[in-house]
Enzyme design. Structure first.
Site, PDB file in Angstrom:
ATOM      1  N   ASP A  23       0.832  -1.211   0.000  1.00 46.07           N
ATOM      2  CA  ASP A  23       0.000   0.000   0.000  1.00 46.07           C
ATOM      3  C   ASP A  23       0.865   1.259   0.000  1.00 46.07           C
ATOM      4  O   ASP A  23       1.969   1.254   0.548  1.00 46.07           O
ATOM      5  CB  ASP A  23      -0.932  -0.029   1.228  1.00 46.07           C
ATOM      6  CG  ASP A  23      -2.124   0.888   1.067  1.00 46.07           C
ATOM      7  OD1 ASP A  23      -2.360   1.390  -0.049  1.00 46.07           O
ATOM      8  OD2 ASP A  23      -2.833   1.111   2.069  1.00 46.07           O
ATOM      9  N   ARG A  36      -0.671   9.113 -10.006  1.00 45.08           N
ATOM     10  CA  ARG A  36      -0.721   7.884  -9.188  1.00 45.08           C
ATOM     11  C   ARG A  36      -0.070   6.705  -9.920  1.00 45.08           C
ATOM     12  O   ARG A  36       0.564   5.841  -9.310  1.00 45.08           O
ATOM     13  CB  ARG A  36      -2.186   7.529  -8.864  1.00 45.08           C
ATOM     14  CG  ARG A  36      -2.863   8.515  -7.935  1.00 45.08           C
ATOM     15  CD  ARG A  36      -4.320   8.117  -7.689  1.00 45.08           C
ATOM     16  NE  ARG A  36      -4.421   6.770  -7.144  1.00 45.08           N
ATOM     17  CZ  ARG A  36      -4.277   6.468  -5.860  1.00 45.08           C
ATOM     18  NH1 ARG A  36      -4.036   7.407  -4.977  1.00 45.08           N
ATOM     19  NH2 ARG A  36      -4.373   5.212  -5.444  1.00 45.08           N
ATOM     20  N   HIS A  40       2.451   3.316  -9.031  1.00 47.03           N
ATOM     21  CA  HIS A  40       2.258   1.885  -9.318  1.00 47.03           C
ATOM     22  C   HIS A  40       3.465   1.331 -10.077  1.00 47.03           C
ATOM     23  O   HIS A  40       3.898   0.206  -9.835  1.00 47.03           O
ATOM     24  CB  HIS A  40       0.973   1.662 -10.118  1.00 47.03           C
ATOM     25  CG  HIS A  40      -0.272   2.073  -9.386  1.00 47.03           C
ATOM     26  ND1 HIS A  40      -0.496   1.743  -8.067  1.00 47.03           N
ATOM     27  CD2 HIS A  40      -1.357   2.798  -9.776  1.00 47.03           C
ATOM     28  CE1 HIS A  40      -1.670   2.237  -7.689  1.00 47.03           C
ATOM     29  NE2 HIS A  40      -2.204   2.882  -8.697  1.00 47.03           N
ATOM     30  N   ARG A  74     -12.021   2.342  -8.186  1.00 49.28           N
ATOM     31  CA  ARG A  74     -11.095   3.424  -8.587  1.00 49.28           C
ATOM     32  C   ARG A  74     -11.445   3.935  -9.988  1.00 49.28           C
ATOM     33  O   ARG A  74     -12.143   3.253 -10.743  1.00 49.28           O
ATOM     34  CB  ARG A  74      -9.665   2.887  -8.555  1.00 49.28           C
ATOM     35  CG  ARG A  74      -9.269   2.521  -7.141  1.00 49.28           C
ATOM     36  CD  ARG A  74      -7.826   2.131  -7.037  1.00 49.28           C
ATOM     37  NE  ARG A  74      -7.518   1.860  -5.641  1.00 49.28           N
ATOM     38  CZ  ARG A  74      -6.333   1.994  -5.094  1.00 49.28           C
ATOM     39  NH1 ARG A  74      -5.315   2.363  -5.816  1.00 49.28           N
ATOM     40  NH2 ARG A  74      -6.152   1.742  -3.805  1.00 49.28           N
ATOM     41  N   LEU A 134      10.534 -20.831  -4.276  1.00 51.82           N
ATOM     42  CA  LEU A 134       9.624 -19.854  -3.649  1.00 51.82           C
ATOM     43  C   LEU A 134       8.280 -19.949  -4.348  1.00 51.82           C
ATOM     44  O   LEU A 134       8.228 -19.956  -5.579  1.00 51.82           O
ATOM     45  CB  LEU A 134      10.177 -18.428  -3.804  1.00 51.82           C
ATOM     46  CG  LEU A 134       9.242 -17.287  -3.369  1.00 51.82           C
ATOM     47  CD1 LEU A 134       9.095 -17.248  -1.849  1.00 51.82           C
ATOM     48  CD2 LEU A 134       9.748 -15.939  -3.876  1.00 51.82           C
ATOM     49  N   ARG A 191       1.880  -4.774   6.271  1.00 50.76           N
ATOM     50  CA  ARG A 191       1.192  -3.758   5.457  1.00 50.76           C
ATOM     51  C   ARG A 191       2.037  -2.495   5.479  1.00 50.76           C
ATOM     52  O   ARG A 191       2.413  -2.013   6.547  1.00 50.76           O
ATOM     53  CB  ARG A 191      -0.211  -3.446   5.978  1.00 50.76           C
ATOM     54  CG  ARG A 191      -0.916  -2.415   5.081  1.00 50.76           C
ATOM     55  CD  ARG A 191      -2.387  -2.220   5.379  1.00 50.76           C
ATOM     56  NE  ARG A 191      -3.009  -1.405   4.323  1.00 50.76           N
ATOM     57  CZ  ARG A 191      -4.267  -1.501   3.953  1.00 50.76           C
ATOM     58  NH1 ARG A 191      -5.059  -2.377   4.524  1.00 50.76           N
ATOM     59  NH2 ARG A 191      -4.751  -0.727   2.999  1.00 50.76           N
ATOM     60  N   LEU A 198      -6.898  -4.700   7.451  1.00 49.16           N
ATOM     61  CA  LEU A 198      -6.647  -5.848   6.572  1.00 49.16           C
ATOM     62  C   LEU A 198      -7.288  -5.695   5.195  1.00 49.16           C
ATOM     63  O   LEU A 198      -6.911  -6.408   4.260  1.00 49.16           O
ATOM     64  CB  LEU A 198      -7.141  -7.137   7.232  1.00 49.16           C
ATOM     65  CG  LEU A 198      -6.377  -7.545   8.500  1.00 49.16           C
ATOM     66  CD1 LEU A 198      -7.000  -8.792   9.125  1.00 49.16           C
ATOM     67  CD2 LEU A 198      -4.904  -7.790   8.194  1.00 49.16           C
TER      68      LEU A 198
HETATM   69  C1  IPE Z   1      -5.538  -2.817  -0.280  1.00 50.88           C
HETATM   70  O1  IPE Z   1      -5.161  -1.486  -0.441  1.00 50.88           O
HETATM   71  C2  IPE Z   1      -5.474  -3.537  -1.583  1.00 50.88           C
HETATM   72  C3  IPE Z   1      -4.141  -3.699  -2.157  1.00 50.88           C
HETATM   73  C4  IPE Z   1      -3.019  -3.341  -1.614  1.00 50.88           C
HETATM   74  C5  IPE Z   1      -4.119  -4.316  -3.450  1.00 50.88           C
HETATM   75  P1  IPE Z   1      -6.230  -0.325  -0.623  1.00 50.88           P
HETATM   76  O2  IPE Z   1      -5.454   0.943  -0.691  1.00 50.88           O
HETATM   77  O3  IPE Z   1      -7.129  -0.622  -1.766  1.00 50.88           O
HETATM   78  O4  IPE Z   1      -7.068  -0.439   0.731  1.00 50.88           O
HETATM   79  P2  IPE Z   1      -7.989   0.619   1.478  1.00 50.88           P
HETATM   80  O5  IPE Z   1      -8.988   1.121   0.470  1.00 50.88           O
HETATM   81  O6  IPE Z   1      -7.114   1.739   1.945  1.00 50.88           O
HETATM   82  O7  IPE Z   1      -8.594  -0.136   2.612  1.00 50.88           O
HETATM   83  C1  IPE Z   2      -1.542   0.201  -3.382  1.00 52.32           C
HETATM   84  O1  IPE Z   2      -1.322   1.577  -3.407  1.00 52.32           O
HETATM   85  C2  IPE Z   2      -1.744  -0.354  -4.774  1.00 52.32           C
HETATM   86  C3  IPE Z   2      -3.106  -0.844  -5.025  1.00 52.32           C
HETATM   87  C4  IPE Z   2      -4.100  -0.855  -4.176  1.00 52.32           C
HETATM   88  C5  IPE Z   2      -3.350  -1.370  -6.353  1.00 52.32           C
HETATM   89  P1  IPE Z   2      -2.522   2.606  -3.441  1.00 52.32           P
HETATM   90  O2  IPE Z   2      -2.859   2.909  -4.854  1.00 52.32           O
HETATM   91  O3  IPE Z   2      -3.649   2.144  -2.599  1.00 52.32           O
HETATM   92  O4  IPE Z   2      -1.829   3.868  -2.770  1.00 52.32           O
HETATM   93  P2  IPE Z   2      -2.485   4.907  -1.767  1.00 52.32           P
HETATM   94  O5  IPE Z   2      -3.074   4.121  -0.628  1.00 52.32           O
HETATM   95  O6  IPE Z   2      -3.519   5.662  -2.529  1.00 52.32           O
HETATM   96  O7  IPE Z   2      -1.345   5.770  -1.341  1.00 52.32           O
HETATM   97 MG    MG Z   3      -4.121   2.366  -0.637  1.00 49.26          MG
END
Ligand code: IPE
Ligand code: IPE
Ligand code: MG
Length: 245
Positions: A23, A36, A40, A74, A134, A191, A198
C-alpha cells in the site's frame, strides 16, 4: 536474481509464509507531484525487491495483494493502467522468475479479469509449475469474504448431494476449499504505508499471523525492510492461546 546474499536469520525462525499488503503507491506519487500511475510503476520495482529478499532469507511462500475486489471502485483509467502494468510485469519478469525457481500462482476471482490477462496468468502458472524455491502467490481481484463464501457454497453443494455430513464439517473442510488450500497460513503479514487494517485480505488464513504495520510507502520498500520485518517477527512470542514457556 543472481545477487544472492547469505541469509542473516536462523532458517528455523524464518517465517515460512510472508504476506504483504502493498500500500502507498498513490501517496508516494502525490508526494512527488507525479500521477498515481507513476507510484504503481515504482511499486512494481519494489515487488522485485520483495521476491529477491524472500529468496535470500529462505522464505517459502510470498503472497502479495496486488488488486482487491474493491479496487474496481477506482477511476477506470487507473484500473486499466494497473491491468496493463500487471501484464507488462508478468511478461517481462516471467523468464527471470522461472530461472530463479519461483513458482507463480494467482488467487482471486480471475473470471472478472480481462480475458488476455486470464490467459497470461494461466501461462505463467504453467511455465513455473515445477519450481519449488519460492511460491509467489499474487492476489488479483481478491476478496477474503468472497473466497469464504465460495468455500461455503462448495460445501453446501456437496452436502445437498449427500457427500458431506453437516455434522462432520470442521475447519479443514473450509481450509481445503479456499484458494490457498495446501499452502501454510502466513506467519507474518506486513502492510506498508501506515494504514492499519486488513482490507479484506486473507481473513481466515491470518487468524494467528503476526501483523506488522510499517510507515514505509510501498514504492520505497526494499530487501532491507523485509529483513527488518523478519527480525521483528523473530522477537515476537507466538503463544496461540497458551501461556509463555
Ligand atoms: C488494499 O489497499 C489492496 C491492495 C493493496 C491491493 P487499498 O489501498 O485498496 O485499501 P484501502 O482502500 O485503503 O482499505
Ligand atoms: C496500493 O497503493 C496499490 C493498489 C491498491 C493497487 P494505493 O494505490 O492504494 O496507494 P495509496 O493508498 O492511494 O497511497
Ligand atoms: Mg491504498
Amino acid at each position: 536474481m543472481s545477487t544472492l546474499a547469505p541469509a542473516i536469520s536462523e532458517p528455523a525462525n524464518v517465517p515460512r509464509h510472508v504476506a504483504i499488503i502493498m500500500d502507498g503507491n498513490g501517496r508516494w506519487a502525490k508526494a512527488r507531484g507525479l500521477p498515481r500511475i507513476a507510484g504503481h510503476q515504482r511499486g512494481a520495482e519494489a515487488v522485485r525487491e520483495a521476491i529477491k529478499g524472500c529468496i535470500e532469507l529462505g522464505i517459502g511462500v510470498l503472497t502479495l495483494f496486488a488488486f482487491s475486489s474493491e479496487n474496481w471502485r477506482r477511476p477506470a483509467a487507473e484500473v486499466s493502467h494497473l491491468m496493463t502494468l500487471l501484464q507488462v510485469y508478468v511478461r517481462r519478469e516471467l523468464g527471470e522468475l522461472a530461472g530463479a525457481g519461483v513458482r507463480v500462482s494467482f488467487i482471486g476471482d480471475r473470471g472478472g479479469l480481462p480475458r488476455e490477462t486470464q490467459e497470461l496468468l494461466r501461462h505463467a502458472e504453467q511455465e513455473t509449475a515445477a519450481n519449488r524455491r519460492l511460491l509467489l502467490q499474487v492476489a488479483l481481484n481478491y476478496g477474503a469474504r468472497r473466497e469464504l463464501v465460495e468455500a461455503c457454497r462448495k460445501i453446501a453443494i456437496e452436502a445437498v448431494a449427500g457427500r458431506i455430513d453437516p455434522a462432520q464439517i470442521d475447519e479443514a473442510s473450509i481450509a481445503t476449499r479456499l484458494e490457498t488450500a495446501g499452502v501454510p497460513d502466513p506467519d507474518l503479514l506486513i502492510r506498508t504505508s501506515g494504514e492499519k487494517r486488513l482490507s479484506n485480505f486473507l481473513l481466515w488464513q491470518v487468524a494467528y499471523g503476526e501483523l506488522l504495520f510499517m510507515d514505509t510507502l510501498w514504492p520505497d520498500f526494499t530487501r532491507q525492510h523485509l529483513r527488518q520485518a523478519v527480525d521483528e517477527f523473530q522477537q515476537r512470542e507466538r503463544r496461540y492461546g497458551a501461556v509463555s514457556a
